[in-house]
Scaffold this motif. Structure first.
Motif, PDB file in Angstrom:
ATOM      1  N   PHE A   1     -51.155  34.064 -17.037  1.00  0.00           N
ATOM      2  CA  PHE A   1     -51.667  33.477 -15.798  1.00  0.00           C
ATOM      3  C   PHE A   1     -52.262  32.104 -16.109  1.00  0.00           C
ATOM      4  CE2 PHE A   1     -54.831  36.270 -17.710  1.00  0.00           C
ATOM      5  CZ  PHE A   1     -55.925  35.432 -17.866  1.00  0.00           C
ATOM      6  N   LYS A   2     -52.543  31.351 -15.094  1.00  0.00           N
ATOM      7  CA  LYS A   2     -53.202  30.053 -15.245  1.00  0.00           C
ATOM      8  C   LYS A   2     -54.707  30.288 -15.371  1.00  0.00           C
ATOM      9  CE  LYS A   2     -51.658  28.167 -11.428  1.00  0.00           C
ATOM     10  NZ  LYS A   2     -50.844  29.287 -10.879  1.00  0.00           N
TER      11      LYS A   2
ATOM     12  N   ALA B   1     -57.931  43.772 -20.098  1.00  0.00           N
ATOM     13  CA  ALA B   1     -57.893  43.608 -18.644  1.00  0.00           C
ATOM     14  C   ALA B   1     -57.824  42.135 -18.253  1.00  0.00           C
ATOM     15  CB  ALA B   1     -59.112  44.273 -18.008  1.00  0.00           C
ATOM     16  N   MET B   2     -58.493  41.298 -19.045  1.00  0.00           N
ATOM     17  CA  MET B   2     -58.509  39.861 -18.749  1.00  0.00           C
ATOM     18  C   MET B   2     -57.250  39.175 -19.249  1.00  0.00           C
ATOM     19  SD  MET B   2     -60.389  37.172 -17.689  1.00  0.00           S
ATOM     20  CE  MET B   2     -60.346  35.391 -17.867  1.00  0.00           C
ATOM     21  N   TRP B   3     -57.018  39.235 -20.550  1.00  0.00           N
ATOM     22  CA  TRP B   3     -56.041  38.355 -21.173  1.00  0.00           C
ATOM     23  C   TRP B   3     -54.627  38.922 -21.235  1.00  0.00           C
ATOM     24  CZ3 TRP B   3     -57.575  33.698 -21.001  1.00  0.00           C
ATOM     25  CH2 TRP B   3     -58.939  33.400 -21.101  1.00  0.00           C
TER      26      TRP B   3
ATOM     27  N   THR C   1     -69.691  29.008 -26.029  1.00  0.00           N
ATOM     28  CA  THR C   1     -69.901  29.986 -24.968  1.00  0.00           C
ATOM     29  C   THR C   1     -69.479  29.370 -23.641  1.00  0.00           C
ATOM     30  OG1 THR C   1     -71.843  30.808 -26.153  1.00  0.00           O
ATOM     31  CG2 THR C   1     -71.577  31.515 -23.874  1.00  0.00           C
ATOM     32  N   ALA C   2     -68.733  30.110 -22.857  1.00  0.00           N
ATOM     33  CA  ALA C   2     -68.277  29.586 -21.568  1.00  0.00           C
ATOM     34  C   ALA C   2     -67.929  30.738 -20.645  1.00  0.00           C
ATOM     35  CB  ALA C   2     -67.055  28.680 -21.760  1.00  0.00           C
ATOM     36  N   MET C   3     -67.638  30.403 -19.394  1.00  0.00           N
ATOM     37  CA  MET C   3     -67.120  31.387 -18.457  1.00  0.00           C
ATOM     38  C   MET C   3     -65.655  31.043 -18.159  1.00  0.00           C
ATOM     39  SD  MET C   3     -68.605  32.850 -14.860  1.00  0.00           S
ATOM     40  CE  MET C   3     -68.185  31.453 -13.798  1.00  0.00           C
ATOM     41  N   PHE C   4     -64.772  31.947 -18.545  1.00  0.00           N
ATOM     42  CA  PHE C   4     -63.344  31.781 -18.291  1.00  0.00           C
ATOM     43  C   PHE C   4     -63.018  32.305 -16.897  1.00  0.00           C
ATOM     44  CE2 PHE C   4     -64.114  32.545 -22.773  1.00  0.00           C
ATOM     45  CZ  PHE C   4     -63.429  31.516 -23.384  1.00  0.00           C
ATOM     46  N   TYR C   5     -61.986  31.719 -16.279  1.00  0.00           N
ATOM     47  CA  TYR C   5     -61.578  32.260 -14.980  1.00  0.00           C
ATOM     48  C   TYR C   5     -60.065  32.195 -14.818  1.00  0.00           C
ATOM     49  CZ  TYR C   5     -61.424  27.388 -13.228  1.00  0.00           C
ATOM     50  OH  TYR C   5     -61.146  26.055 -13.021  1.00  0.00           O
ATOM     51  N   ASN C   6     -59.581  33.167 -14.072  1.00  0.00           N
ATOM     52  CA  ASN C   6     -58.160  33.335 -13.795  1.00  0.00           C
ATOM     53  C   ASN C   6     -57.833  32.636 -12.470  1.00  0.00           C
ATOM     54  OD1 ASN C   6     -55.688  34.399 -12.814  1.00  0.00           O
ATOM     55  ND2 ASN C   6     -55.932  36.287 -13.983  1.00  0.00           N
ATOM     56  N   LYS C   7     -57.155  31.507 -12.558  1.00  0.00           N
ATOM     57  CA  LYS C   7     -56.854  30.732 -11.354  1.00  0.00           C
ATOM     58  C   LYS C   7     -55.976  31.516 -10.381  1.00  0.00           C
ATOM     59  CE  LYS C   7     -57.181  26.010 -13.173  1.00  0.00           C
ATOM     60  NZ  LYS C   7     -56.444  24.734 -13.345  1.00  0.00           N
ATOM     61  N   ASP C   8     -55.075  32.331 -10.926  1.00  0.00           N
ATOM     62  CA  ASP C   8     -54.145  33.069 -10.063  1.00  0.00           C
ATOM     63  C   ASP C   8     -54.873  34.011  -9.116  1.00  0.00           C
ATOM     64  OD1 ASP C   8     -52.235  31.740 -11.477  1.00  0.00           O
ATOM     65  OD2 ASP C   8     -51.333  33.497 -12.408  1.00  0.00           O
ATOM     66  N   ILE C   9     -55.949  34.649  -9.614  1.00  0.00           N
ATOM     67  CA  ILE C   9     -56.698  35.580  -8.759  1.00  0.00           C
ATOM     68  C   ILE C   9     -57.415  34.816  -7.651  1.00  0.00           C
ATOM     69  CG2 ILE C   9     -58.626  37.212  -8.684  1.00  0.00           C
ATOM     70  CD1 ILE C   9     -57.826  38.167 -11.448  1.00  0.00           C
ATOM     71  N   PHE C  10     -58.023  33.681  -8.000  1.00  0.00           N
ATOM     72  CA  PHE C  10     -58.706  32.892  -6.973  1.00  0.00           C
ATOM     73  C   PHE C  10     -57.714  32.382  -5.936  1.00  0.00           C
ATOM     74  CE2 PHE C  10     -61.997  33.100 -10.112  1.00  0.00           C
ATOM     75  CZ  PHE C  10     -63.171  33.048  -9.381  1.00  0.00           C
ATOM     76  N   ASP C  11     -56.550  31.969  -6.409  1.00  0.00           N
ATOM     77  CA  ASP C  11     -55.516  31.511  -5.462  1.00  0.00           C
ATOM     78  C   ASP C  11     -55.042  32.665  -4.576  1.00  0.00           C
ATOM     79  OD1 ASP C  11     -55.643  29.004  -6.584  1.00  0.00           O
ATOM     80  OD2 ASP C  11     -53.877  29.266  -7.865  1.00  0.00           O
TER      81      ASP C  11
END
Length: 410
Positions: A264-265, A238-240, A136-146
């Motif tokens: 995306f990264k 929507a995510m992947w 179990t983890a939390m994935f994140y989209n680096k491109d959106i944060f950037d």
């Protein structure tokens, strides 16, 4: 006699074990790629025949196999499926005697895994051997944060900190609605960090209208009260595929292949914590190979399961990204190293063994009512009901369902 020597003794001549896996997508090839080929290389006389609802593996469910007279040796279960597959069919088999017979060391398992395995029955029995831990983890989209100039999530965050990040990265930009946070609530409820049960197994009464469930639902529902961050029935596309979700909490049975083609990264961090329960991670879901009561090769079935859980075997599957149920030194240096797409990823964040929330009491009726909590959550997250009403209604429906099931003798 150690496990490997005992298997060699019992397999001087070709011998086949039968294994049931309840997944319509699961095939013999998938089993062989992960387990079967490694087993065959070590023990050439032992073969495993897979039965599953997949048409290429028999296309039958467990009850159909039982009715047709198939004597299974191993049945893959996890959580509530222990009750629906094994207990309801009288197939559970305590292997404590075999653990003693073969001097099998249970201390190789993480304490949280062993606690999970002891949570079935009276707490003394062991009904099989774990083969992995659902990560179990939390994935994140680096491109959106950037894109929005927001710092990336980090390990050890609280849900409050995660909420603030979600607010900052939820935007309508360039005609695209970027969603700050999404989650797989059905997995998060059965592995909830608060160790809140769905029912009391002693009284068979629901335990849904509880403060812990209120805390849990309010925590996640608030994310979807952020303007533009509506709750999606499923965030996978929507995510992947679309790359519109900044953070998403979910699980992996081990294979991270859903991430391999992400446009995306990305990376992952630990599941955030409730501020009142610091360092209490996800509860565990531990798939294990249960030895079936119908097995006529009981010793070999146990030993093969034990070998799958051995350090040499688990090191090989850890390289594919599967989280081992046993203690392995420097595990983070092994995880995912055979998968190029996982290079540099923070996979250790998906190993909740040290912080796992304790298992909660349950029985075979849980699967009948767990969905009511998910429905209550959806009703609150979409603004259809307040949390008190939603949980009260869910408890009433669950109580009715449990009474009906008890009356029907199910």
């Amino acid at each position: 006699m150690n496990v490997e020597t005992a298997i060699a003794e019992l397999s001087k001549h070709p011998i086949e074990l039968s294994l049931y896996e309840n997944a319509s997508s699961y095939t013999q090839k998938m089993f062989d790629d992960l387990y079967g080929d490694l087993l065959k290389k070590k023990f050439p006389n032992v073969s495993i025949k897979l039965f599953s609802p997949n048409k290429d593996s028999g296309g039958q469910g467990l009850n159909q196999l039982i009715l047709s007279g198939v004597k299974l040796d191993l049945i893959k279960v996890s959580g509530a499926s222990f009750y629906t597959f094994l207990e309801d069919n009288g197939l559970q088999d305590d292997v404590s005697d075999l653990i003693v017979k073969y001097n099998y060391d249970l201390n190789k398992f993480h304490p949280s895994v062993l606690s999970y395995m002891r949570s079935f029955g009276t707490g003394k029995e062991i009904y099989g051997i774990p083969n992995a831990v659902a990560a179990t983890a939390m994935f994140y989209n680096k491109d959106i944060f950037d894109r929005f100039g927001v710092p990336y999530p980090k390990d050890g965050m609280t849900w409050d900190e995660t909420y603030e990040l979600a607010r900052k990265v939820t935007h309508l930009d360039g005609g695209v609605q970027y969603l700050g946070f999404q989650e797989n609530i059905s997995f998060l409820t059965i592995t909830n960090q608060l160790s809140q049960s769905f029912l009391d197994p002693k009284t068979n009464k629901p335990t849904i209208n509880q403060d812990n469930w209120k805390t849990f639902i309010n925590n996640f529902a608030r994310f979807h009260q952020i303007d533009g961050n509506q709750l999606l029935p499923s965030y996978n596309n929507a995510m992947w595929k679309e790359g519109r979700v900044a953070m998403a909490v979910g699980s992996s049975g081990g294979s991270w292949n859903f991430t391999y083609d992400a446009p995306f990264k990305w990376d992952m961090v630990e599941l955030p914590y409730f501020k009142d329960a610091p360092r209490k991670g996800s509860g565990l879901q531990v798939p294990f190979h249960a030895i079936s009561k119908t097995s006529e090769k009981r010793d070999l079935a146990f030993l093969i399961s034990a070998y799958i859980a051995s350090e040499p075997f688990q090191k090989e599957v850890a390289k594919l990204g599967y989280v081992p149920p046993i203690k392995i030194d420097n595990l983070s240096s092994l995880l995912g190293t055979s998968v190029p797409q996982l290079a540099g990823k923070n996979i250790k964040a998906a190993v909740p063994l040290e912080t796992a929330a304790p298992p909660f009491p349950t029985n075979g009726y849980q699967s009948l009512i767990a969905g009511y909590v998910n429905t209550a959550y959806s009703e609150v997250a979409t603004g259809k009901k307040d949390v008190n009403t939603a949980l009260r209604d869910a408890e009433e429906l669950a109580d009715k369902k449990l009474k009906e099931a008890a009356f029907a003798g199910k």
